[in-house]
Design a protein around this motif. Sequence first.
Motif, PDB file in Angstrom:
ATOM      1  N   UNK A   1      13.942  19.910  -7.855  1.00  0.00           N
ATOM      2  CA  UNK A   1      13.930  18.720  -8.692  1.00  0.00           C
ATOM      3  C   UNK A   1      12.620  17.949  -8.583  1.00  0.00           C
ATOM      4  N   UNK A   2      11.854  18.159  -7.528  1.00  0.00           N
ATOM      5  CA  UNK A   2      10.596  17.447  -7.338  1.00  0.00           C
ATOM      6  C   UNK A   2       9.404  18.380  -7.530  1.00  0.00           C
ATOM      7  N   UNK A   3       8.387  17.910  -8.259  1.00  0.00           N
ATOM      8  CA  UNK A   3       7.173  18.729  -8.393  1.00  0.00           C
ATOM      9  C   UNK A   3       6.458  18.848  -7.049  1.00  0.00           C
ATOM     10  N   UNK A   4       5.615  19.841  -6.930  1.00  0.00           N
ATOM     11  CA  UNK A   4       4.823  20.017  -5.715  1.00  0.00           C
ATOM     12  C   UNK A   4       3.688  18.991  -5.738  1.00  0.00           C
ATOM     13  N   UNK A   5       3.637  18.180  -4.699  1.00  0.00           N
ATOM     14  CA  UNK A   5       2.577  17.190  -4.578  1.00  0.00           C
ATOM     15  C   UNK A   5       1.289  17.884  -4.130  1.00  0.00           C
ATOM     16  N   UNK A   6       0.182  17.187  -4.306  1.00  0.00           N
ATOM     17  CA  UNK A   6      -1.128  17.708  -3.905  1.00  0.00           C
ATOM     18  C   UNK A   6      -1.670  16.911  -2.723  1.00  0.00           C
ATOM     19  N   UNK A   7      -2.355  17.624  -1.849  1.00  0.00           N
ATOM     20  CA  UNK A   7      -3.133  16.997  -0.790  1.00  0.00           C
ATOM     21  C   UNK A   7      -4.541  16.840  -1.335  1.00  0.00           C
ATOM     22  N   UNK A   8      -5.083  15.623  -1.243  1.00  0.00           N
ATOM     23  CA  UNK A   8      -6.429  15.349  -1.757  1.00  0.00           C
ATOM     24  C   UNK A   8      -7.245  14.682  -0.651  1.00  0.00           C
ATOM     25  N   UNK A   9      -8.372  15.284  -0.308  1.00  0.00           N
ATOM     26  CA  UNK A   9      -9.316  14.642   0.611  1.00  0.00           C
ATOM     27  C   UNK A   9     -10.452  14.106  -0.251  1.00  0.00           C
ATOM     28  N   UNK A  10     -10.671  12.805  -0.136  1.00  0.00           N
ATOM     29  CA  UNK A  10     -11.683  12.137  -0.957  1.00  0.00           C
ATOM     30  C   UNK A  10     -13.020  12.026  -0.219  1.00  0.00           C
ATOM     31  N   UNK A  61      -1.186  -3.353  -6.940  1.00  0.00           N
ATOM     32  CA  UNK A  61      -1.020  -2.662  -8.231  1.00  0.00           C
ATOM     33  C   UNK A  61       0.435  -2.228  -8.355  1.00  0.00           C
ATOM     34  N   UNK A  62       1.156  -2.904  -9.215  1.00  0.00           N
ATOM     35  CA  UNK A  62       2.579  -2.602  -9.370  1.00  0.00           C
ATOM     36  C   UNK A  62       2.806  -1.169  -9.827  1.00  0.00           C
ATOM     37  N   UNK A  63       2.008  -0.717 -10.800  1.00  0.00           N
ATOM     38  CA  UNK A  63       2.144   0.646 -11.318  1.00  0.00           C
ATOM     39  C   UNK A  63       1.248   1.561 -10.490  1.00  0.00           C
ATOM     40  N   UNK A  64       1.845   2.467  -9.792  1.00  0.00           N
ATOM     41  CA  UNK A  64       1.142   3.336  -8.863  1.00  0.00           C
ATOM     42  C   UNK A  64       0.621   4.591  -9.567  1.00  0.00           C
ATOM     43  N   UNK A  65      -0.277   4.367 -10.530  1.00  0.00           N
ATOM     44  CA  UNK A  65      -0.928   5.449 -11.286  1.00  0.00           C
ATOM     45  C   UNK A  65      -2.423   5.180 -11.277  1.00  0.00           C
ATOM     46  N   UNK A  66      -3.205   6.172 -10.792  1.00  0.00           N
ATOM     47  CA  UNK A  66      -4.635   5.968 -10.643  1.00  0.00           C
ATOM     48  C   UNK A  66      -5.400   7.201 -11.111  1.00  0.00           C
ATOM     49  N   UNK A  67      -6.639   6.974 -11.519  1.00  0.00           N
ATOM     50  CA  UNK A  67      -7.526   8.048 -11.949  1.00  0.00           C
ATOM     51  C   UNK A  67      -8.585   8.270 -10.880  1.00  0.00           C
ATOM     52  N   UNK A  68      -8.772   9.526 -10.518  1.00  0.00           N
ATOM     53  CA  UNK A  68      -9.812   9.898  -9.557  1.00  0.00           C
ATOM     54  C   UNK A  68     -10.737  10.896 -10.248  1.00  0.00           C
ATOM     55  N   UNK A  69     -12.028  10.646 -10.185  1.00  0.00           N
ATOM     56  CA  UNK A  69     -13.008  11.567 -10.767  1.00  0.00           C
ATOM     57  C   UNK A  69     -13.190  12.773  -9.850  1.00  0.00           C
ATOM     58  N   UNK A  70     -13.361  13.936 -10.443  1.00  0.00           N
ATOM     59  CA  UNK A  70     -13.474  15.179  -9.670  1.00  0.00           C
ATOM     60  C   UNK A  70     -14.600  15.122  -8.645  1.00  0.00           C
ATOM     61  N   UNK A  71     -15.694  14.437  -8.965  1.00  0.00           N
ATOM     62  CA  UNK A  71     -16.814  14.378  -8.011  1.00  0.00           C
ATOM     63  C   UNK A  71     -16.474  13.563  -6.759  1.00  0.00           C
ATOM     64  N   UNK A  72     -15.366  12.821  -6.793  1.00  0.00           N
ATOM     65  CA  UNK A  72     -14.920  12.062  -5.617  1.00  0.00           C
ATOM     66  C   UNK A  72     -13.969  12.861  -4.725  1.00  0.00           C
ATOM     67  N   UNK A  73     -13.665  14.095  -5.140  1.00  0.00           N
ATOM     68  CA  UNK A  73     -12.703  14.929  -4.419  1.00  0.00           C
ATOM     69  C   UNK A  73     -13.432  16.030  -3.653  1.00  0.00           C
ATOM     70  N   UNK A  74     -13.168  16.106  -2.345  1.00  0.00           N
ATOM     71  CA  UNK A  74     -13.727  17.184  -1.526  1.00  0.00           C
ATOM     72  C   UNK A  74     -12.790  18.377  -1.464  1.00  0.00           C
ATOM     73  N   UNK A  75     -11.475  18.089  -1.428  1.00  0.00           N
ATOM     74  CA  UNK A  75     -10.487  19.134  -1.233  1.00  0.00           C
ATOM     75  C   UNK A  75      -9.239  18.781  -2.013  1.00  0.00           C
ATOM     76  N   UNK A  76      -8.649  19.790  -2.651  1.00  0.00           N
ATOM     77  CA  UNK A  76      -7.418  19.591  -3.415  1.00  0.00           C
ATOM     78  C   UNK A  76      -6.563  20.838  -3.235  1.00  0.00           C
TER      79      UNK A  76
END
Length: 127
Positions: free
Chosen positions: A5-14, A67-82
């Motif tokens: 019932x739950x999607x697979x979450x992602x680990x993100x190192x910024x 931030x009441x709504x917990x939805x955020x945008x992260x640019x790919x260049x800010x991500x080291x690992x996904x």
Amino acid sequence: MENQENPIAKFIRLQNGDDIIAETVEIEDEDGILYMVYNPLKVLYVESQIPGMFSVTFIPWVFPKICEHQEFTIHAQDVLLLSDVSSSMNNYYWKNIKTEDKHESKREELKEMLDELDNYLSKGTIH
């Protein structure tokens, strides 16, 4: 066994060193790749009683009071690992999200009750 019932979450190192786990959607636009993250939780590594061992716990990446709504945008260049998280970490993530939702629901319910009580008391007259 995975919870279907739950999607697979992602680990993100910024780039800034934050490790977060979130439901993540990749979006490609004219500016490049973006990641929409929903309900991100910051991973904290806590040293355990056993030397050299650590446990993992979560806190909100951005607190709901900010931030009441917990939805955020992260640019790919800010991500080291996904990467997809393990099945056990995915279950732990969703358990934490659902627990926070229950707490938020109870807080809203309590706030409504207090507002009703305040309205009731303010309508009374003092003699």
